[in-house]
Every structure is written in structure tokens, then in C-alpha cells.
Write an enzyme that holds these catalytic residues in place. Structure first.
Site, PDB file in Angstrom:
ATOM      1  N   SER A   1     -18.461 -37.549  48.476  1.00 16.94           N
ATOM      2  CA  SER A   1     -19.249 -38.765  48.708  1.00 16.94           C
ATOM      3  C   SER A   1     -18.450 -39.736  49.573  1.00 16.94           C
ATOM      4  CB  SER A   1     -19.597 -39.424  47.367  1.00 16.94           C
ATOM      5  OG  SER A   1     -20.053 -40.736  47.618  1.00 16.94           O
TER       6      SER A   1
ATOM      7  N   HIS B   1     -21.536 -35.680  51.165  1.00 13.67           N
ATOM      8  CA  HIS B   1     -22.610 -36.324  50.396  1.00 13.67           C
ATOM      9  C   HIS B   1     -22.786 -37.727  50.974  1.00 13.67           C
ATOM     10  CE1 HIS B   1     -25.007 -36.950  46.691  1.00 13.67           C
ATOM     11  NE2 HIS B   1     -24.485 -38.173  46.678  1.00 13.67           N
TER      12      HIS B   1
ATOM     13  N   ASP C   1     -24.645 -41.119  50.822  1.00 14.04           N
ATOM     14  CA  ASP C   1     -25.404 -41.964  49.896  1.00 14.04           C
ATOM     15  C   ASP C   1     -26.140 -43.080  50.616  1.00 14.04           C
ATOM     16  OD1 ASP C   1     -24.861 -41.000  47.164  1.00 14.04           O
ATOM     17  OD2 ASP C   1     -22.769 -41.458  47.636  1.00 14.04           O
TER      18      ASP C   1
ATOM     19  N   MET D   1     -28.517 -46.218  50.380  1.00 12.30           N
ATOM     20  CA  MET D   1     -29.018 -47.225  49.429  1.00 12.30           C
ATOM     21  C   MET D   1     -29.735 -48.324  50.207  1.00 12.30           C
ATOM     22  SD  MET D   1     -25.733 -47.651  46.914  1.00 12.30           S
ATOM     23  CE  MET D   1     -24.826 -46.239  46.290  1.00 12.30           C
TER      24      MET D   1
ATOM     25  N   HIS E   1     -28.424 -38.211  50.052  1.00 15.22           N
ATOM     26  CA  HIS E   1     -28.918 -38.650  48.742  1.00 15.22           C
ATOM     27  C   HIS E   1     -29.654 -39.968  48.955  1.00 15.22           C
ATOM     28  CE1 HIS E   1     -27.747 -40.143  44.407  1.00 15.22           C
ATOM     29  NE2 HIS E   1     -29.038 -39.960  44.550  1.00 15.22           N
TER      30      HIS E   1
ATOM     31  N   MET F   1     -31.285 -43.014  47.853  1.00  6.48           N
ATOM     32  CA  MET F   1     -31.524 -43.968  46.765  1.00  6.48           C
ATOM     33  C   MET F   1     -32.312 -45.117  47.372  1.00  6.48           C
ATOM     34  SD  MET F   1     -27.810 -43.743  44.936  1.00  6.48           S
ATOM     35  CE  MET F   1     -27.038 -43.152  46.440  1.00  6.48           C
TER      36      MET F   1
ATOM     37  N   MET G   1     -28.007 -37.149  37.807  1.00  4.98           N
ATOM     38  CA  MET G   1     -27.045 -38.241  37.966  1.00  4.98           C
ATOM     39  C   MET G   1     -26.199 -38.374  36.701  1.00  4.98           C
ATOM     40  SD  MET G   1     -27.353 -39.480  40.997  1.00  4.98           S
ATOM     41  CE  MET G   1     -26.188 -40.832  40.791  1.00  4.98           C
TER      42      MET G   1
ATOM     43  N   ASP H   1     -23.533 -35.890  40.019  1.00  5.18           N
ATOM     44  CA  ASP H   1     -23.059 -36.937  40.920  1.00  5.18           C
ATOM     45  C   ASP H   1     -22.656 -38.166  40.115  1.00  5.18           C
ATOM     46  OD1 ASP H   1     -22.614 -38.656  43.039  1.00  5.18           O
ATOM     47  OD2 ASP H   1     -24.726 -38.821  43.608  1.00  5.18           O
ATOM     48  N   GLY H   2     -21.357 -38.490  40.187  1.00  7.04           N
ATOM     49  CA  GLY H   2     -20.854 -39.682  39.522  1.00  7.04           C
ATOM     50  C   GLY H   2     -19.754 -39.378  38.535  1.00  7.04           C
ATOM     51  N   GLY H   3     -18.574 -39.916  38.817  1.00  7.49           N
ATOM     52  CA  GLY H   3     -17.462 -39.782  37.883  1.00  7.49           C
ATOM     53  C   GLY H   3     -16.846 -38.400  37.805  1.00  7.49           C
TER      54      GLY H   3
ATOM     55  N   GLY I   1     -16.434 -38.602  44.827  1.00 11.16           N
ATOM     56  CA  GLY I   1     -16.107 -39.640  45.794  1.00 11.16           C
ATOM     57  C   GLY I   1     -14.743 -40.219  45.512  1.00 11.16           C
TER      58      GLY I   1
ATOM     59  N   SER J   1     -12.492 -39.811  43.150  1.00  5.95           N
ATOM     60  CA  SER J   1     -11.359 -38.922  42.821  1.00  5.95           C
ATOM     61  C   SER J   1     -10.780 -38.297  44.090  1.00  5.95           C
ATOM     62  CB  SER J   1     -11.780 -37.854  41.812  1.00  5.95           C
ATOM     63  OG  SER J   1     -12.753 -36.998  42.369  1.00  5.95           O
TER      64      SER J   1
HETATM   65  C1  DX5 Z   1     -23.673 -43.389  43.078  1.00  8.95           C
HETATM   66  C2  DX5 Z   1     -23.622 -42.385  44.198  1.00  8.95           C
HETATM   67  C3  DX5 Z   1     -22.523 -41.410  44.070  1.00  8.95           C
HETATM   68  C4  DX5 Z   1     -21.152 -41.973  44.049  1.00  8.95           C
HETATM   69  C5  DX5 Z   1     -20.182 -40.985  43.463  1.00  8.95           C
HETATM   70  O1  DX5 Z   1     -24.819 -44.135  43.185  1.00  8.95           O
HETATM   71  O2  DX5 Z   1     -24.817 -41.658  44.266  1.00  8.95           O
HETATM   72  O3  DX5 Z   1     -22.640 -40.394  45.054  1.00  8.95           O
HETATM   73  O4  DX5 Z   1     -20.717 -42.365  45.308  1.00  8.95           O
HETATM   74  O5  DX5 Z   1     -18.951 -41.543  43.514  1.00  8.95           O
HETATM   75  P1  DX5 Z   1     -17.804 -41.397  42.423  1.00  8.95           P
HETATM   76  O6  DX5 Z   1     -17.276 -40.018  42.582  1.00  8.95           O
HETATM   77  O7  DX5 Z   1     -16.861 -42.459  42.829  1.00  8.95           O
HETATM   78  O8  DX5 Z   1     -18.409 -41.620  41.076  1.00  8.95           O
HETATM   79 ZN    ZN Z   2     -24.864 -39.855  45.467  1.00 12.20          ZN
END
Ligand code: DX5
Ligand code: ZN
Length: 217
Positions: free
Chosen positions: A9, A34, A36, A38, A67, A69, A138, A177-179, A199, A201
Site C-alpha cells: 500500500s 495497492h 488506495d 479515498m 482499492h 474507497m 478489511m 488489508d490493514g495492520g 503498507g 510494516s
Molecule cells: C486503509 C487502506 C489500507 C492501508 C493499509 O484504509 O485501505 O490499504 O493503507 O495500511 P497499513 O498496512 O498501514 O495498515
Molecule cells: Zn487499501
């Protein structure tokens, strides 16, 4: 178990220089970017759109997974197709005709996926499984990078994998996706996820290559 794919990400990279970020990913053995998107409506933040992707696509060989959003993804599909996106994920919670949008994504020769937020049940994604190359579960509330992995999403991942296997969709990719990092990747893989978005990490690591192969396992 399916081979694990790592998708980086860009949100966690230096956004003034995503070209270098993509190159760093490429050199580290990352499989996919990836991207993102928004819109400040579906989620609070605003990131980047199709015109920025057009520039990025000229400078990376990696496939780019978008992705979305955004509240209204319909028109964005055309813009991102023109910009060279390789796959598009839309949220089932967004305001669009999902089957029509998935059909359009395939017509434009991209892979198609649906995403579900933490409060949305797996069934909301399974409704569209026959039109999906991938389902994204997610593991944080969409909107921000750097949040903690929600392990309580794993039953949804397992439910989707089970349903896919039992109903003739063995090729379905399941993305989380996330953490995602060294401490959480195995939990996601054990539940049945095979596409890991990372992202923070990856970009905070001083050994991106090492971490990437660790995440692949
Ligand atoms: C959150 C995004 C993710 C995010 C993941 O809304 O969709 O793709 O960037 O990032 P990390 O790995 O930092 O959680
Ligand atoms: Zn994402």
C-alpha cells in the site's frame, strides 16, 4: 493453501515520490502495488486519483490494484481503466450498481473485486462471488493507514474461503488489508487469505526484501 501474494500500500510511502516507492517495492520482491483511492466522502481523507496513476504506470512494471474507497465508483472505473489499472476493488457499501460495475471492470479487461468493511458480513460479498476474481476483507476501518489488525475479522475470511471451495470457486483470491506485518500475516494466511496488503510494516522496514519474503512465508 494458495501461494501468498504481497501487495504494497503506497499510502504509507512518501507520497511526494511514489515513483521511487514503487521502484523500492519492485526491488524488494513485492508482487503488486495497492493504490488506495479515498474521496473524502466514503472515508474522511482524500488521496489520489486516476491521473496520478497514469504517471505511476509509466514507471513501474508491477500490476496496480486499485482499492476504491469512494462513494460513487461508477465513473471512476472508466478513468482507472484509461490510466492502466490492472484490477479494481469496490466496496459493497458504496452507492453503485455492484453487478453492473463488476461487469464493466471485466469488459475493460481488468480483474474485479468487492470489499467489505469490518461491520459488513461475509454474505454481502458472497452475493457477488461469481463475478469476482477477489474478495477483500478489511482488517481495519477503511480511511487510514497504520491501524491495528482486527483478528476478529478472520472468521469472515474463513467463511469466504470455505464457501468458495464448496461452491466451485477454488481460484478466488482473498485479500486482507490493514495492520498486516510480521506478527499478523500468519493469522490471516491460516484463515485462508492469500493476498496480503501491507503498507506501514513494509515502508517502515529497513529490510523490505527480508520482510516481504517473511510475509510470503
Ligand atoms: C486503509 C487502506 C489500507 C492501508 C493499509 O484504509 O485501505 O490499504 O493503507 O495500511 P497499513 O498496512 O498501514 O495498515
Ligand atoms: Zn487499501
Amino acid at each position: 493453501m494458495k501461494k501468498t501474494t504481497i501487495s504494497a500500500s503506497l499510502l504509507a510511502s512518501d507520497l511526494s515520490d511514489i515513483k521511487s516507492a514503487a521502484l523500492r517495492c519492485e526491488q524488494a520482491g513485492v508482487d503488486m502495488i495497492h493504490y488506495d483511492v479515498m474521496d473524502g466522502v466514503f472515508v474522511e481523507q482524500i488521496t489520489f486519483g486516476a491521473s496520478v496513476l497514469k504517471g505511476l504506470k509509466r514507471s513501474t512494471h508491477l500490476p496496480v490494484d486499485v482499492h476504491l474507497m469512494v462513494d460513487n465508483p461508477t465513473k471512476q472505473i472508466e478513468f482507472f481503466a484509461e490510466a492502466g489499472a490492472d484490477s479494481i476493488t469496490l466496496h459493497v457499501e458504496s452507492s453503485c450498481d455492484i453487478p453492473k460495475c463488476l461487469e464493466r471492470i471485466h469488459e475493460r479487461e481488468m480483474k474485479a473485486a468487492v470489499a467489505i468493511k469490518p461491520a459488513t458480513p461475509a454474505s454481502a460479498a458472497l452475493d457477488f462471488i461469481s463475478q469476482c476474481d477477489m474478495i477483500l476483507v478489511m482488517t481495519v476501518e477503511p480511511g487510514y493507514g497504520g491501524q491495528s489488525f482486527m483478528a476478529d475479522m478472520m472468521p469472515k475470511v474463513a467463511e469466504i474461503r470455505r464457501y468458495a471451495d464448496e461452491n466451485g470457486f477454488p481460484e478466488l483470491d482473498i485479500q486482507v488489508d490493514g495492520g498486516i506485518g510480521a506478527d499478523t500475516a500468519d493469522i490471516a494466511k491460516a484463515a485462508g487469505a492469500n493476498v496480503l496488503v501491507a503498507g506501514t510494516s513494509l515502508f517502515k522496514s529497513d529490510d523490505m526484501r527480508g520482510l516481504c519474503s517473511l510475509l510470503k512465508g
